[in-house]
Design an enzyme around this catalytic site. Structure first.
Site, PDB file in Angstrom:
ATOM      1  N   CYS A  53       0.833  -1.209   0.000  1.00 27.90           N
ATOM      2  CA  CYS A  53       0.000   0.000   0.000  1.00 27.90           C
ATOM      3  C   CYS A  53       0.865   1.256   0.000  1.00 27.90           C
ATOM      4  O   CYS A  53       0.542   2.250  -0.659  1.00 27.90           O
ATOM      5  CB  CYS A  53      -0.928   0.013   1.218  1.00 27.90           C
ATOM      6  SG  CYS A  53      -2.006  -1.413   1.288  1.00 27.90           S
ATOM      7  N   ARG A 136      -7.799  -4.316  -3.267  1.00 23.53           N
ATOM      8  CA  ARG A 136      -7.299  -3.141  -4.014  1.00 23.53           C
ATOM      9  C   ARG A 136      -8.247  -2.881  -5.180  1.00 23.53           C
ATOM     10  O   ARG A 136      -8.079  -3.441  -6.269  1.00 23.53           O
ATOM     11  CB  ARG A 136      -5.879  -3.412  -4.525  1.00 23.53           C
ATOM     12  CG  ARG A 136      -4.907  -3.729  -3.420  1.00 23.53           C
ATOM     13  CD  ARG A 136      -3.502  -3.982  -3.921  1.00 23.53           C
ATOM     14  NE  ARG A 136      -2.743  -4.636  -2.879  1.00 23.53           N
ATOM     15  CZ  ARG A 136      -2.213  -4.013  -1.812  1.00 23.53           C
ATOM     16  NH1 ARG A 136      -2.341  -2.704  -1.697  1.00 23.53           N
ATOM     17  NH2 ARG A 136      -1.569  -4.676  -0.892  1.00 23.53           N
TER      18      ARG A 136
HETATM   19  C1  BEZ Z   1       0.551  -4.618   1.866  1.00 22.22           C
HETATM   20  O1  BEZ Z   1       1.754  -4.845   1.901  1.00 22.22           O
HETATM   21  O2  BEZ Z   1       0.098  -3.566   1.465  1.00 22.22           O
HETATM   22  C2  BEZ Z   1      -0.401  -5.684   2.321  1.00 22.22           C
HETATM   23  C3  BEZ Z   1      -0.061  -6.994   2.103  1.00 22.22           C
HETATM   24  C4  BEZ Z   1      -0.916  -7.993   2.531  1.00 22.22           C
HETATM   25  C5  BEZ Z   1      -2.107  -7.670   3.168  1.00 22.22           C
HETATM   26  C6  BEZ Z   1      -2.446  -6.336   3.347  1.00 22.22           C
HETATM   27  C7  BEZ Z   1      -1.598  -5.355   2.929  1.00 22.22           C
END
Ligand code: BEZ
Length: 236
Positions: A53, A136
């Site tokens: 993110c 997402r």
């Molecule tokens: C992230 O790195 O943004 C992420 C990865 C797995 C679950 C939620 C967020």
């Protein structure tokens, strides 16, 4: 797995964008009304203070001017609270130096959605992936507030920002020039001249060089549309 109906609502392409009011890092917003006459990209991310993110927010931040020139308002969302959003965005600005991006200030609103009201309304909670965070999602919403494209990515894969920009420019080009865009189109490449219901016309056109049209067959005609003409029309 949650079976509550509201969690299963999936807006579709062509639907009016569901309206809501929400608290954001830029104050309260009334969506989509506050962005009259603009394109909107409403997107969700799973959680603040997570690496994928963070890379995505920095990428959105880097392209902020480009979206602005394309008359497009970015609005982010996750099921985190406002203080988490503020602290995360401050950390990104003050501490993260990634791929040459640093001191990145995120100036578009980021919605706090701890109740999941908005996330559920937009089908961003997909229980098979996660019941506690949004996937997402990216909603492309036109100036008439219609949903024009929807993307959903899983938690583990960051979005492709070239594709997000390409989709936005493609939608705007289709609307402005009354054309369709072929696979992998980018501004400056040939565009498709709609031929639906006009086979006779298309056949005639196959024999003419009008508009520098090229027909591969009666149902597949293209013409040139310069990058300059596209950009002149799209960029404010
Ligand atoms: C992230 O790195 O943004 C992420 C990865 C797995 C679950 C939620 C967020």
């Amino acid at each position: 797995m949650e079976t509550n109906n509201t969690i299963n609502v999936m807006p579709r392409i062509g639907d009016n964008a569901p309206a809501f009011t929400a608290k954001t890092t830029q104050g309260e917003i009334n969506f989509p009304t506050d962005y009259k006459g603009m394109w909107k990209i409403l997107f969700s991310h799973p959680a603040d203070f997570t690496p994928v993110c963070t890379s995505e927010f920095m990428s959105f931040g880097k392209l902020a001017d480009e979206f602005k020139k394309l008359n497009t308002q970015l609005v982010g969302l996750s099921v985190d609270g406002l203080y988490s959003h503020i602290a995360w965005l401050r950390t990104i600005k003050e501490k993260i130096d990634w791929k040459g991006m640093k001191n990145m200030e995120i100036q578009f609103p980021l919605i706090e959605d701890i109740t999941m009201n908005v996330a559920k309304m937009y089908g961003m909670i997909q229980p098979g992936e996660s019941t506690t965070s949004a996937v997402r999602a990216v909603f492309f919403i036109d100036p008439q507030d219609k949903i024009r494209t929807i993307m959903y990515y899983p938690l583990s894969l960051g979005r492709n920002f070239d594709e997000i920009l390409r989709v936005l420019k493609g939608l705007q080009t289709a609307d402005n020039f009354g054309v369709a865009l072929p696979a992998d189109w980018h501004p400056g490449e040939e565009v498709i001249v709609p031929t639906a219901g006009s086979c006779g016309v298309a056949k005639e056109r196959m024999q003419s060089s009008e508009d520098e049209m090229h027909c591969y067959d009666w149902f597949f005609c293209t013409k040139k549309l310069s990058k300059e003409d596209v950009e002149k029309k799209l960029y404010k």
